[in-house]
Design an enzyme around this catalytic site. Structure first.
Site, mmCIF file in Angstrom:
data_model
loop_
_atom_site.group_PDB
_atom_site.id
_atom_site.type_symbol
_atom_site.label_atom_id
_atom_site.label_comp_id
_atom_site.label_asym_id
_atom_site.label_seq_id
_atom_site.Cartn_x
_atom_site.Cartn_y
_atom_site.Cartn_z
ATOM 1 C CB SER A 66 -0.902 0.019 1.238
ATOM 2 O OG SER A 66 -1.844 -1.013 1.168
ATOM 3 C CD GLN A 83 -8.030 -1.010 -3.412
ATOM 4 O OE1 GLN A 83 -9.009 -1.201 -4.126
ATOM 5 N NE2 GLN A 83 -7.044 -1.880 -3.322
ATOM 6 N NE ARG A 107 -3.436 -9.585 0.505
ATOM 7 C CZ ARG A 107 -2.256 -8.969 0.607
ATOM 8 N NH1 ARG A 107 -1.242 -9.565 1.191
ATOM 9 N NH2 ARG A 107 -2.088 -7.755 0.128
ATOM 10 N NE ARG A 151 -7.740 -12.369 -1.286
ATOM 11 C CZ ARG A 151 -6.990 -11.275 -1.198
ATOM 12 N NH1 ARG A 151 -7.239 -10.388 -0.254
ATOM 13 N NH2 ARG A 151 -5.999 -11.083 -2.027
ATOM 14 C CE LYS A 195 -10.488 -6.653 -0.100
ATOM 15 N NZ LYS A 195 -10.071 -5.260 -0.246
ATOM 16 N N GLY A 243 -5.856 -3.679 -7.890
ATOM 17 C CA GLY A 243 -6.995 -2.804 -7.609
ATOM 18 C C GLY A 243 -6.542 -1.459 -7.078
ATOM 19 N NE ARG A 257 -2.584 4.696 0.313
ATOM 20 C CZ ARG A 257 -3.155 3.526 0.006
ATOM 21 N NH1 ARG A 257 -2.436 2.540 -0.502
ATOM 22 N NH2 ARG A 257 -4.455 3.336 0.206
ATOM 23 C CG ASP A 304 -5.271 -6.863 2.248
ATOM 24 O OD1 ASP A 304 -6.336 -7.102 1.646
ATOM 25 O OD2 ASP A 304 -4.561 -5.864 2.012
HETATM 26 C C1 S3P Z 1 -5.583 -1.346 -0.080
HETATM 27 C C2 S3P Z 1 -6.821 -1.359 0.491
HETATM 28 C C3 S3P Z 1 -7.600 -2.601 0.679
HETATM 29 C C4 S3P Z 1 -6.720 -3.832 0.599
HETATM 30 C C5 S3P Z 1 -5.785 -3.788 -0.557
HETATM 31 C C6 S3P Z 1 -4.873 -2.567 -0.480
HETATM 32 C C7 S3P Z 1 -4.909 -0.041 -0.258
HETATM 33 O O1 S3P Z 1 -8.595 -2.678 -0.310
HETATM 34 O O2 S3P Z 1 -7.503 -4.994 0.534
HETATM 35 O O3 S3P Z 1 -4.970 -4.951 -0.587
HETATM 36 O O4 S3P Z 1 -3.684 -0.018 -0.511
HETATM 37 O O5 S3P Z 1 -5.594 0.985 -0.140
HETATM 38 P P1 S3P Z 1 -10.050 -1.988 -0.117
HETATM 39 O O6 S3P Z 1 -9.848 -0.540 0.005
HETATM 40 O O7 S3P Z 1 -10.818 -2.325 -1.361
HETATM 41 O O8 S3P Z 1 -10.622 -2.629 1.114
#
Ligand code: S3P
Length: 428
Positions: free
Chosen positions: A18, A163, A382, A340, A336, A89, A22, A309
């Site tokens: 994450s 996200q 995962r 999952r 996901k 994603g 960013r 996660d």
């Molecule tokens: C993430 C947020 C999560 C997580 C993903 C990474 C992020 O997803 O499951 O692996 O980096 O913001 P969601 O925001 O869809 O819950």
């Protein structure tokens, strides 16, 4: 004693996924040269780097052990072709937020798994801010977004999602408008911490988050801590071992990411976390994990956003615990990299454990004895890693259809898992 019953050593996990996404995105928006050490170099991180390159940033190749150098610009430039987000994603959704503040059209797509994942949860509020979106009949990619001048946003998130939250905060920060969000539960706050570092004013009152676009993104140098969502797989292997202790250094200890430690403690496994320092507002430190006898646990829907996660590994651990565990409020697990919720239950039953999906909850009844069977990952990293850890149990024979998909978030996972069970002198 079997090789895989004793663990030892000091280990590390790759950089936080994450935070890597960013950091690369903000560096691409910072005029000048930024340097990111410890970045994740996995397939997902590479998707973000290649999309940002298509948008005008210069980014050095992502190679393990090497720092990444980024030459960014205050504004991105229009891409000449479709932005391929691979399996990621986070890449797709956060880039959509950034693009909403840019006056050009960009088409985004991804692999088959990503194309099935919902995007309207991000594009709808971005349209409310002023972006225009052309999408197919479904709710996913590919889609084309055209950004431009944005309006302030007041928005209630339909689900607790970092996200969605991050896409909207980035749109507001870059587009220079205020954003007010109501979150159903607190999700990971890396974007808030990074934006605060650059002078953006963020206030939180309960579930209400307010952004004032007062900051300026400048070039920076940072080190990304290890990913706690990767560390949990090594921690779990240590918990299931018979003897020994492992230490994992430089792991991110952001409290919005370490909820799994409290769940493990309720299951009877105490993992010590010691603060070592802070990098770009992100705390990191050392985890110490050792074998423990596990008991079943009830995890509430309110807790699930903080461990989203980690649920595959926690559910797999629950299959080795005494009694029945129940994980509630897991609707988001269905969207996901795979469904999952369904896939964890299916695979746990396939290897000889006992699991059942009840509505949005997963119930797992623990059982001792060796596991045998074939695991279907549907390319979900995962799922592959959770069952690799169960498969490291003496006598177990778990065949995973695509163990290599772990590289989406954890390059070198199989070697790092094996290294837990090697005497110090033989560790690579
Ligand atoms: C993430 C947020 C999560 C997580 C993903 C990474 C992020 O997803 O499951 O692996 O980096 O913001 P969601 O925001 O869809 O819950």
């Amino acid at each position: 004693m079997s090789r895989s019953t004793v663990v030892s050593g000091l280990h590390q996990v790759p950089g936080d996924k994450s935070i890597t996404h960013r950091a690369l995105m903000l560096a691409a928006l910072a005029p000048g040269r930024s340097t990111v050490a410890g970045a994740l170099t996995s397939l997902d991180a590479r998707s973000t780097a290649s999309v940002l390159r298509q948008l005008g940033a210069e980014i050095s190749p992502l190679r393990p052990g090497q720092q990444v150098e980024i030459r960014g610009h205050r504004r991105l430039t229009a891409p000449r072709s479709t932005l391929h987000c691979g399996n990621s994603g986070t890449t797709a959704r956060l880039v959509l937020g950034i693009l909403a503040a840019h006056p050009f059209a960009a088409r985004l797509s991804g692999d088959a798994s990503l194309r099935r994942r919902p995007m309207r949860r991000v594009t709808e509020p971005l349209q409310r801010m002023g972006a225009s979106v052309v999408a197919g009949a479904g709710d996913g990619l590919p889609l084309t977004l055209t950004g431009g001048r944005l309006n302030p946003l007041h928005w209630t998130l339909p689900v607790a999602s970092a996200q969605i939250k991050s896409a909207l905060l980035l749109a507001g920060a870059i587009g220079g408008v205020t954003v007010d969000l109501i979150e159903p539960a607190l999700s990971r706050d890396h974007t808030e911490r990074l934006l605060a570092h650059f002078g953006y004013r963020l206030h939180r009152r309960g579930n209400l988050l307010h952004l004032e676009p007062a900051g300026v993104i400048g070039h920076f140098t940072t080190r990304i801590p290890g990913d706690p969502s990767s560390a949990i797989f090594l921690v779990a292997a240590a918990i299931l071992a018979k003897r020994g202790e492992i230490r994992i250094s430089d792991v991110g200890l952001n409290p919005t990411r370490t909820g799994f430690l409290a769940i493990l403690a309720r299951m009877g496994a105490t993992v010590d976390a010691t603060h070592q320092g802070e990098s770009l507002g992100e705390p990191y430190g050392e985890l110490v994990a050792r074998p423990a006898a596990l008991r079943g646990v009830v995890v509430s829907a309110e807790e699930s956003a903080g461990i989203i996660d980690e649920i595959p590994m926690l559910a797999a651990l629950a299959s080795r615990a005494e009694g029945t565990s129940r994980f509630e409020g897991l609707a988001e697990l269905r969207v996901k990299e795979s469904d999952r919720l369904q896939l964890m239950a299916q695979n746990l039953n396939a290897v000889g454990a006992s699991a059942e999906v009840r509505g949005d909850a997963l119930e797992v009844t623990g059982r001792l004895g060796a596991y045998h069977g074939r695991v279907v990952t549907l390319g979900d990293h995962r799922i592959a890693m959770a069952f690799s850890v169960l498969g490291s149990q003496p006598g177990s024979d778990i065949r995973i259809d695509d163990p290599g998909c772990a590289a989406v978030s954890f390059p070198g996972f199989a070697e790092r898992l094996a290294a837990l069970f090697q005497p110090a002198g033989r560790r690579s």
